[in-house]
Design an enzyme around this catalytic site. Sequence first.
Site, PDB file in Angstrom:
ATOM      1  N   LYS A 115       0.566  -1.372   0.231  1.00  0.00           N
ATOM      2  CA  LYS A 115       0.140  -0.484  -0.484  1.00  0.00           C
ATOM      3  C   LYS A 115       0.748   1.078  -0.274  1.00  0.00           C
ATOM      4  O   LYS A 115       1.668   1.514   0.842  1.00  0.00           O
ATOM      5  CB  LYS A 115      -1.120   0.126   1.122  1.00  0.00           C
ATOM      6  CG  LYS A 115      -2.043   0.726   1.525  1.00  0.00           C
ATOM      7  CD  LYS A 115      -2.919   0.329   2.244  1.00  0.00           C
ATOM      8  CE  LYS A 115      -4.377   1.445   2.513  1.00  0.00           C
ATOM      9  NZ  LYS A 115      -4.792   1.203   4.040  1.00  0.00           N
TER      10      LYS A 115
HETATM   11  C1  E4P Z   1      -8.268   1.863   4.034  1.00  0.00           C
HETATM   12  O1  E4P Z   1      -7.639   0.980   3.215  1.00  0.00           O
HETATM   13  C2  E4P Z   1      -7.485   2.757   5.054  1.00  0.00           C
HETATM   14  O2  E4P Z   1      -7.171   2.726   5.424  1.00  0.00           O
HETATM   15  C3  E4P Z   1      -9.033   3.545   6.038  1.00  0.00           C
HETATM   16  O3  E4P Z   1     -10.302   2.978   5.274  1.00  0.00           O
HETATM   17  C4  E4P Z   1      -9.300   4.305   6.514  1.00  0.00           C
HETATM   18  O4  E4P Z   1     -10.184   4.632   6.996  1.00  0.00           O
HETATM   19  P1  E4P Z   1     -10.411   5.726   8.010  1.00  0.00           P
HETATM   20  O5  E4P Z   1     -10.911   6.579   7.247  1.00  0.00           O
HETATM   21  O6  E4P Z   1     -11.301   5.362   9.504  1.00  0.00           O
HETATM   22  O7  E4P Z   1      -9.397   6.119   9.102  1.00  0.00           O
END
Ligand code: E4P
Length: 224
Positions: free
Chosen positions: A87
Amino acid sequence: MKFFIDTADLAQIKEANELGILDGVTTNPSLMAKVGIKSEAGVLKHYETICEMVDGDVSAEVISTSFNEIIEEGKKLAAIHPNIVVKVPMIRDGVKALKWFSDNGIKTNCTLIFSAGQAILAAKAGANYVSPFIGRIDDSAWDGVQLIAQIAHIYQLQGFKTEILAASIRSALHIVKCAEAGADVCTCPLESILGLLKHPLTDIGLAKFMDDAKKMKEQMVPVK
Ligand code: E4P
């Protein structure tokens, strides 16, 4: 649409996996910090454990922000397991790294996507997934689901193969709306996935069926 769980919590991953509907896992540095990981070795071990638990893609986020460091960190993460997806944040060096990973057979998820322009750039760089953060967009009174629909439209018109991974999901309704808008994947907290189960008419209907079945059993004549 694929279902990923958005957590680094092993108990929650196990619970979602046992439902039989889980296609993968996403994590981020905040989620990893939340489960109390304290060393680099601990990070690698935790990802390995998740990969052994779930049969599907597991997004592991780099914490580097310069090209060479992103590549080195991404290579280490990718070496953990074939299901690891590196990622990478939507920054200039991140885009360069997405292209490098794509050219070198390493799967990627471009994170922190908040506009269609960013989603186009990530797709051009060869990202396997883009992660628009729909909940955070909604938190700022913009429309996260609308962004999913816009990216889906553009990718279809342009023939991009990058999958749209709706992230930052806050509710079961978000999941339904993202499915409607053309998301390929939703990555969700466990409670949003379980929220899909809920409907009061299901509970009322089941109670009636159980009650009628009980009455029927009471009236049954035993077979000799
Ligand atoms: C996933 O890949 C993201 O990092 C995550 O969904 C972010 O979510 P949040 O906005 O609830 O922190």
